[in-house]
Design an enzyme around this catalytic site. Structure first.
Site, PDB file in Angstrom:
ATOM      1  N   ASP A 145       0.548  -1.307   0.129  1.00  0.00           N
ATOM      2  CA  ASP A 145      -0.017  -0.206   0.009  1.00  0.00           C
ATOM      3  C   ASP A 145       0.691   1.201   0.163  1.00  0.00           C
ATOM      4  O   ASP A 145       1.519   1.502   0.985  1.00  0.00           O
ATOM      5  CB  ASP A 145      -1.034   0.070   1.005  1.00  0.00           C
ATOM      6  CG  ASP A 145      -1.753   1.070   1.341  1.00  0.00           C
ATOM      7  OD1 ASP A 145      -2.310   1.442   2.559  1.00  0.00           O
ATOM      8  OD2 ASP A 145      -1.856   2.037   0.415  1.00  0.00           O
ATOM      9  N   ASP A 159      -1.653   5.653  -4.983  1.00  0.00           N
ATOM     10  CA  ASP A 159      -2.134   4.723  -3.831  1.00  0.00           C
ATOM     11  C   ASP A 159      -2.421   3.426  -4.261  1.00  0.00           C
ATOM     12  O   ASP A 159      -3.665   3.396  -4.511  1.00  0.00           O
ATOM     13  CB  ASP A 159      -3.213   5.535  -2.937  1.00  0.00           C
ATOM     14  CG  ASP A 159      -3.529   4.500  -1.733  1.00  0.00           C
ATOM     15  OD1 ASP A 159      -4.552   5.255  -0.993  1.00  0.00           O
ATOM     16  OD2 ASP A 159      -2.881   3.560  -1.483  1.00  0.00           O
TER      17      ASP A 159
END
Ligand SMILES: CNCc1nccn1C
Length: 330
Positions: free
Chosen positions: A35, A219
């Site tokens: 992430d 992201d």
């Protein structure tokens, strides 16, 4: 050194991707979500209440001869979608795709929110944002990338996420076989800790490219693409029957709609997201109403270039000084 590992979608609509990692001695294998929008490495563990574990693999520090408690350290994190977790911290050997970091801070969950419990194929996250975002206190900890950096052939990691298919993350090298032409780089602003950069503009379908700087974060841990309302309304104006539903919390449309593509710019380069990526999912299994992969960022306070956008390119996260991000056509 280098590393290379798979990025496997955890469900049929690519809600998140997981990557096999090993923790401890002997190695315990977990499937974690890499992430770039956060900087905590946390795992379901032997310290997670069994009522909150539903099929996940867990890390048991007691079964690892190389685990060490990071005494007196705790962490607590809340994600943009309201989910969260918290707990204590060990250090242990940690590898991704053959690349090993000894004494990586591994944050062991003592509590996870219900949405994590329900994600049965996700055993935790590997934060690949900047270490300034790490939530461990009293002393914050370094990400896997920051720990691996000194041993990497090149100070980079790359994301090759795919639509309804397994892609890959590479560390320490840029695989020429994964893109065509050149990588186009653009500067990254690393404060407060996200991979923050600008798009140079956008186009809806075959429409004219609108040159306008759009700042946001790349992201890998966010599923969809969130952009300013003006851009999103211009997109769905091209879709018969589309509407911004309070009930469903975003733009929905008939699943039979013909959606336009969406093109974004990185400097002078252009990347086109196929319409299929934006026809994200049915609002319920038997419904003929679908939820869009492009949504408004107005409630978020930040634009988020999530997986719907990133899977349309080969992305280079460069930890050079200054940091930069690169996009290649694939
Ligand atoms: C569904 N929300 C929890 C989650 N899963 C992967 C990342 N995040 C935040």
């Amino acid at each position: 050194d280098t590393g290379s590992a798979a990025a496997v979608p955890i469900n049929e609509v690519d809600i998140a991707y997981v990557t096999p990692v090993t923790v401890g001695t002997p190695p315990q294998t977990l499937m974690l979500d890499l992430d770039t929008g956060s900087s905590d490495l946390w795992v379901f563990s032997s310290l997670t209440p069994s009522s909150q574990v539903r099929g996940q693999e867990i890390y048991s520090p007691a079964k690892s001869s190389t685990s060490k408690l990071l005494s007196g350290h705790t962490w607590s994190i809340r994600y943009g979608d309201g989910s969260g977790s918290r707990g204590t911290v060990y250090t242990d050997n940690f590898t991704i795709g053959g690349l090993e970091v000894e004494s990586q801070a591994v944050q062991t969950a003592q509590e996870v929110s219900s949405s994590f419990t329900q994600e049965q194929s996700l055993d935790g996250l590997v934060g690949l944002g900047f270490s300034t975002l790490n939530t461990v206190r009293p002393s914050s900890q370094l990400t896997f990338f920051d720990n691996a950096r000194p041993k990497l052939d090149e100070e980079v990691f790359t994301a090759d996420l795919k639509y309804h298919a397994t892609g890959s993350y590479d560390f320490g090298f840029i695989d020429r076989a994964k893109y065509t032409g050149n990588i186009t780089y653009t500067p990254v602003q690393q404060s407060p800790g996200y991979w923050t950069h600008s798009l140079s503009g956008y186009a809806v379908g075959s429409g004219a490219f609108q040159s306008t700087q759009i700042q946001g974060i790349s992201d890998t841990g966010t599923t969809l693409l969130y952009l300013p309302t003006a851009i999103v309304t211009a997109y769905y104006r091209q879709v018969q029957g589309a509407q911004n539903s309070q009930y469903y919390g975003g733009y929905v449309f008939p699943c039979s709609s013909t959606l336009p593509t969406f093109t974004f710019g990185i400097e002078g380069a252009r990347f086109t997201i196929p319409a299929s990526y934006i026809n994200y999912t049915r609002i319920s299994p038997t419904s003929s109403t679908c939820y869009g992969g492009l949504q408004s960022s107005s409630g978020l306070g930040i634009n988020i270039f999530g997986d719907v956008a990133l899977k349309a390119a080969f992305v280079v996260f460069s930890g050079t000084n200054p940091p930069r991000i690169g996009f290649g056509t694939k």
